[in-house]
Design an enzyme around this catalytic site. Structure first.
Site, short mmCIF file in Angstrom:
data_model
loop_
_atom_site.label_atom_id
_atom_site.label_comp_id
_atom_site.label_asym_id
_atom_site.label_seq_id
_atom_site.Cartn_x
_atom_site.Cartn_y
_atom_site.Cartn_z
N MET A 1 -55.04 45.78 -110.63
CA MET A 1 -54.96 44.62 -111.52
C MET A 1 -54.71 45.08 -112.94
O MET A 1 -54.69 46.27 -113.24
CB MET A 1 -56.26 43.82 -111.44
CG MET A 1 -56.51 43.19 -110.09
SD MET A 1 -55.25 42.03 -109.58
CE MET A 1 -55.79 40.57 -110.45
N CYS A 2 -54.58 44.14 -113.83
CA CYS A 2 -54.36 44.40 -115.25
C CYS A 2 -55.24 43.43 -116.03
O CYS A 2 -55.98 42.64 -115.46
CB CYS A 2 -52.90 44.19 -115.61
SG CYS A 2 -51.74 45.09 -114.53
N ARG A 3 -55.16 43.49 -117.32
CA ARG A 3 -55.81 42.54 -118.21
C ARG A 3 -54.79 42.11 -119.24
O ARG A 3 -54.00 42.94 -119.72
CB ARG A 3 -57.01 43.15 -118.93
CG ARG A 3 -58.10 43.74 -118.04
CD ARG A 3 -59.06 42.67 -117.51
NE ARG A 3 -58.57 42.08 -116.26
CZ ARG A 3 -59.20 41.11 -115.59
NH1 ARG A 3 -60.32 40.61 -116.06
NH2 ARG A 3 -58.70 40.64 -114.47
N ASN A 115 -50.91 39.72 -114.10
CA ASN A 115 -52.18 40.33 -113.73
C ASN A 115 -52.36 40.07 -112.24
O ASN A 115 -52.64 38.95 -111.82
CB ASN A 115 -53.30 39.69 -114.56
CG ASN A 115 -54.69 40.00 -114.03
OD1 ASN A 115 -54.87 40.93 -113.26
ND2 ASN A 115 -55.66 39.20 -114.42
#
Length: 252
Positions: A1-3, A115
């Site tokens: 995932m990412c932010r 995301n």
């Protein structure tokens, strides 16, 4: 995932939103509080912002972790903007794309971030990819699921679709082909923000005076004005208004 994070409102230094907050993207790169998948966001980062009277945003992106780039800290201290989109990228498998794979992706007035992940990539999106003109496929920013999702969204935006509708239709298309995907998408044109909560956390904060709005994977501080967005929801926001619209599961 990412932010990721998008903001529109009175001009602020980029660092006030990205670097300085106690739980901002800078810290989320190694200590996110609400990330459900993955723990370290160290495979690139980027900030895109809009200058006054210029609809085309500027970007600063790098392939490494945000905490290892002193140039970003210095830049964020002095550059001010009334609209931005920033992201840190989750640790991923090795690739040759480098900073090209780091959000925000950009074209014309738009900035975009993803995301999440597309299940079954790359085979699962063969059908949607086949609907794109060859020149759009050949101009993909990177060989990643996020880059192809961006191409699908951009195709709709260039055709004249409204920001929120283009985002919702893109999520429906990808989720239909790859049902287990996590599709928290974020896009802005500098005045409007559209985002989807689809498989991971999403929050927004609207400040009445001076009017501003931030939409983010998670709160960057403990201000009580943050509100969590329910899963399967489209957010469309300006500095004056925030609208939440439920998203339906795509039909087979």
């Amino acid at each position: 995932m990412c932010r990721h994070l998008a903001y529109t409102g009175p001009a602020v230094a980029l660092g006030e939103l990205v670097v300085e907050p106690a739980h901002g993207l800078y810290r989320q790169s190694w200590a996110p509080r609400r990330q459900r998948h993955g723990t370290v966001n160290a495979d690139g980062f980027g900030v895109g912002w809009y200058a006054e009277d210029d609809p085309v945003p500027a970007r600063y992106r790098r392939a490494g972790p945000i905490w290892a780039d002193p140039g970003l800290t210095d830049l964020a201290r002095v550059v001010r903007s009334g609209a931005l989109l920033a992201a840190v990228r989750d640790a991923t498998l090795p690739s040759a794309d480098g900073e090209a794979a780091a959000a925000p992706f950009a074209a014309g007035p738009w900035l975009f971030s993803h995301n999440g992940s597309v299940s079954g990539w790359p085979g699962s999106l063969a059908a949607p990819a086949g609907t794109l003109p060859a020149e759009e496929l050949l101009s993909l920013a990177a060989r990643s699921d996020s880059a192809l999702v961006w191409a699908l969204l951009l195709h709709r935006l260039r055709a004249g679709d409204e920001l929120g509708q283009a985002l919702a239709d893109t999520v429906a298309e990808v989720a239909r082909e790859a049902p287990a995907s996590r599709l928290n998408l974020l896009v802005t044109d500098g005045a409007r923000i559209a985002a989807t909560a689809w498989g991971d956390s999403l929050w927004y904060r609207a400040d009445p005076g001076p009017r501003s709005v931030a939409v983010a994977s998670e709160p960057y501080d403990d201000d009580p004005r943050w509100r969590e967005v329910p899963d399967r929801t489209l957010v469309t926001a300006t500095r004056d208004d925030v609208l939440l619209t439920p998203l339906k599961e795509p039909s087979a």
